[in-house]
Design an enzyme around this catalytic site. Structure first.
Site, PDB file in Angstrom:
ATOM      1  N   LYS A  14      -0.301  29.089 -24.223  1.00 48.82           N
ATOM      2  CA  LYS A  14       0.816  29.985 -24.594  1.00 48.82           C
ATOM      3  C   LYS A  14       0.388  30.925 -25.714  1.00 48.82           C
ATOM      4  O   LYS A  14      -0.526  30.627 -26.494  1.00 48.82           O
ATOM      5  CB  LYS A  14       2.068  29.199 -25.025  1.00 48.82           C
ATOM      6  N   ASP A 147       5.544  22.023 -29.336  1.00 51.89           N
ATOM      7  CA  ASP A 147       5.232  22.971 -28.260  1.00 51.89           C
ATOM      8  C   ASP A 147       5.184  22.308 -26.879  1.00 51.89           C
ATOM      9  O   ASP A 147       5.048  22.999 -25.866  1.00 51.89           O
ATOM     10  CB  ASP A 147       3.854  23.615 -28.486  1.00 51.89           C
TER      11      ASP A 147
HETATM   12  O1  C5P Z   1       5.076  19.376 -33.633  1.00 45.29           O
HETATM   13  P1  C5P Z   1       3.627  19.372 -33.870  1.00 45.29           P
HETATM   14  O2  C5P Z   1       3.033  17.974 -33.865  1.00 45.29           O
HETATM   15  O3  C5P Z   1       2.862  20.306 -32.999  1.00 45.29           O
HETATM   16  O4  C5P Z   1       3.424  19.919 -35.345  1.00 45.29           O
HETATM   17  C1  C5P Z   1       2.213  19.804 -36.034  1.00 45.29           C
HETATM   18  C2  C5P Z   1       2.437  20.161 -37.493  1.00 45.29           C
HETATM   19  O5  C5P Z   1       2.737  21.564 -37.618  1.00 45.29           O
HETATM   20  C3  C5P Z   1       3.608  19.458 -38.143  1.00 45.29           C
HETATM   21  O6  C5P Z   1       3.230  18.196 -38.651  1.00 45.29           O
HETATM   22  C4  C5P Z   1       3.977  20.418 -39.258  1.00 45.29           C
HETATM   23  O7  C5P Z   1       3.076  20.298 -40.338  1.00 45.29           O
HETATM   24  C5  C5P Z   1       3.711  21.764 -38.613  1.00 45.29           C
HETATM   25  N1  C5P Z   1       4.924  22.347 -38.007  1.00 45.29           N
HETATM   26  C6  C5P Z   1       5.920  22.838 -38.818  1.00 45.29           C
HETATM   27  N2  C5P Z   1       7.045  23.385 -38.265  1.00 45.29           N
HETATM   28  C7  C5P Z   1       7.179  23.476 -36.930  1.00 45.29           C
HETATM   29  C8  C5P Z   1       6.172  22.995 -36.061  1.00 45.29           C
HETATM   30  C9  C5P Z   1       5.038  22.440 -36.635  1.00 45.29           C
HETATM   31  O8  C5P Z   1       5.801  22.772 -40.051  1.00 45.29           O
HETATM   32  N3  C5P Z   1       8.273  24.032 -36.431  1.00 45.29           N
END
Ligand code: C5P
Length: 311
Positions: A14, A147
Site C-alpha cells: 500500500k 494496517d
Molecule cells: O499497529 P502496528 O503494529 O503496525 O504499529 C506499529 C507501531 O507504530 C506502534 O507500536 C506505534 O509505535 C506506531 N503507530 C502509531 N500510531 C498508529 C499506528 C502505529 O503510533 N496509528
C-alpha cells in the site's frame, strides 16, 4: 511442500496518499486520518499441513546482499502471530508449514509485513477449513496491526482510529506510480517517536488539527493527476527525513525525473512518485533506475484487490 496439499494467497503493498497523524494517544498509538491505496506489488504466502508452525521467507530483502534487515522466521514475524491467533480463535491446532515469497521489501513503509499477515489469514482459513467470515478475519487483522485490515480489504479506503477502521472508497481510475526503494529500512515506531520529538520541540505543527482527506478522495475519484498531486500529504515525511537525511536527495531525484508529485510512502523510506499515466510510469522508472539513488525501482498501479487465494 507439494502443490497438491498446499494453499496460497497473495496480498498487495500500500501507499498512503494521505496520512494525517494526530497527537500520541494514551494507548501508545496516534489517531490517524489516512487514505490507503493498494498497489500492484504482491507478497505470496503458501501454507501446507505441518506439525506445529514452521516458517521460511524468500525473495526481496531477504538476502544478505541487499543490506535490508533479515525478516524473522519465528514468533516475531506477524505471519506466525496471525497463525496462532486464527488457530486460537477457531479452536484448531496451529499446525502449518508456511512459506512467504516476498516482492514487497520489509520496513519500507509499504505494509509488507501486514500484507503477509493478511495473506496468511486467508490461506490458513482455507487450509484449516475454519470458514471465518471476512468480518471475523478483519477483527483478527486489527489485533495484529493497524494496517492489516487494509491489506485484507485492498482497493482504496479511508482509515481512521489507528488506521484499522476502514471506509472503502470507490474509484475506478488506475493510478500509476513508481516506487523507489532504498537499501535500508526504517522502523515505524522510531518514525512515530521522531514525529513526537519534532512536535514537542515546536519544529512542526502539533497535529491537533488533522488535515482533512476529502480533497484527495475527490481527486482519486475523478483525477486529473495534477489534482491528486496537489492533494498528497504525509505527516510522517518530516520525521522520516529527519532520521534519514539522504531521503531528501531521493525525493529530488524523483521530482527531477519528471514525476507529477513525490512523497514518502507511510513511515518510509520508500519514495512514491506519481506518474501521469502508464507510459509515463515506465519512462519514470527507467530514469530513476539509472539515477543510482535507489536499490530497487518498481512501476506499479492501483487500486488492486486485497488478500485473495491464488492458484
Ligand atoms: O499497529 P502496528 O503494529 O503496525 O504499529 C506499529 C507501531 O507504530 C506502534 O507500536 C506505534 O509505535 C506506531 N503507530 C502509531 N500510531 C498508529 C499506528 C502505529 O503510533 N496509528
Amino acid at each position: 511442500m507439494t502443490a497438491g496439499d498446499s494453499v496460497a494467497a497473495r496480498a498487495p503493498a500500500k501507499i498512503n496518499v494521505h496520512l494525517a497523524v494526530g497527537p500520541l494517544r494514551p494507548d501508545g498509538f496516534h489517531e490517524l486520518r489516512t487514505v490507503y491505496l493498494a498497489v500492484s506489488l504482491f507478497d505470496t504466502v503458501t501454507v501446507a499441513p505441518g506439525s506445529g508452525l514452521s516458517l521460511t521467507v524468500t525473495g526481496e530483502g531477504t538476502g544478505a546482499a541487499t543490506g535490508a534487515a533479515a525478516v524473522p522466521t519465528d514468533s516475531r514475524n506477524l505471519v506466525w502471530r496471525a497463525a496462532e491467533l486464527l488457530a486460537r480463535s477457531a479452536g484448531v491446532p496451529a499446525d502449518a508449514t508456511i512459506g512467504i515469497a516476498k516482492s514487497i521489501p520489509a520496513a519500507a513503509g509499504l505494509a509488507g509485513g501486514s500484507a503477509d499477515a493478511a495473506a496468511a489469514l486467508v490461506a490458513l482459513d482455507a487450509l484449516w477449513g475454519t470458514r471465518a467470515s471476512r468480518a471475523d478475519l478483519t477483527g483478527l487483522a486489527a489485533q495484529l496491526g493497524s494496517d492489516v485490515p487494509f491489506s485484507l480489504l485492498g482497493g482504496i479506503a479511508l482509515g481512521s482510529g489507528r488506521g484499522e477502521q476502514l471506509s472503502p472508497v470507490l474509484a475506478r481510475t488506475p493510478w500509476h506510480w513508481v516506487l523507489g526503494i532504498a537499501g535500508e529500512g526504517l522502523s515505524t515506531p522510531a518514525v512515530y517517536a521522531e514525529l513526537d520529538r519534532l512536535r514537542a520541540a515546536g519544529r512542526i505543527p502539533d497535529g491537533t488539527e488533522l488535515t482533512p482527506a476529502e480533497r484527495v478522495i475527490a481527486a482519486l475519484r475523478s483525477g486529473p493527476p495534477a489534482a491528486l498531486a496537489a492533494g498528497l500529504c504525509n505527516d510522517l515525511q518530516a520525521p522520516a527525513l529527519a532520521l534519514r537525511p539522504a531521503l531528501r536527495r531521493a525525493l529530488s531525484a524523483a521530482a527531477d525525473a519528471g514525476a507529477a508529485a513525490v512523497l514518502v510512502s507511510g513511515s518510509g523510506p520508500t519514495v512514491a512518485a506519481l506518474a501521469e499515466d502508464e507510459a509515463g510510469a515506465v519512462r519514470l522508472a527507467a530514469t530513476l533506475a539509472g539515477a543510482g539513488v535507489f536499490r530497487t525501482v518498481r512501476a506499479v498501479s492501483g487500486p488492486v484487490p486485497g488478500a485473495r487465494l491464488v492458484g
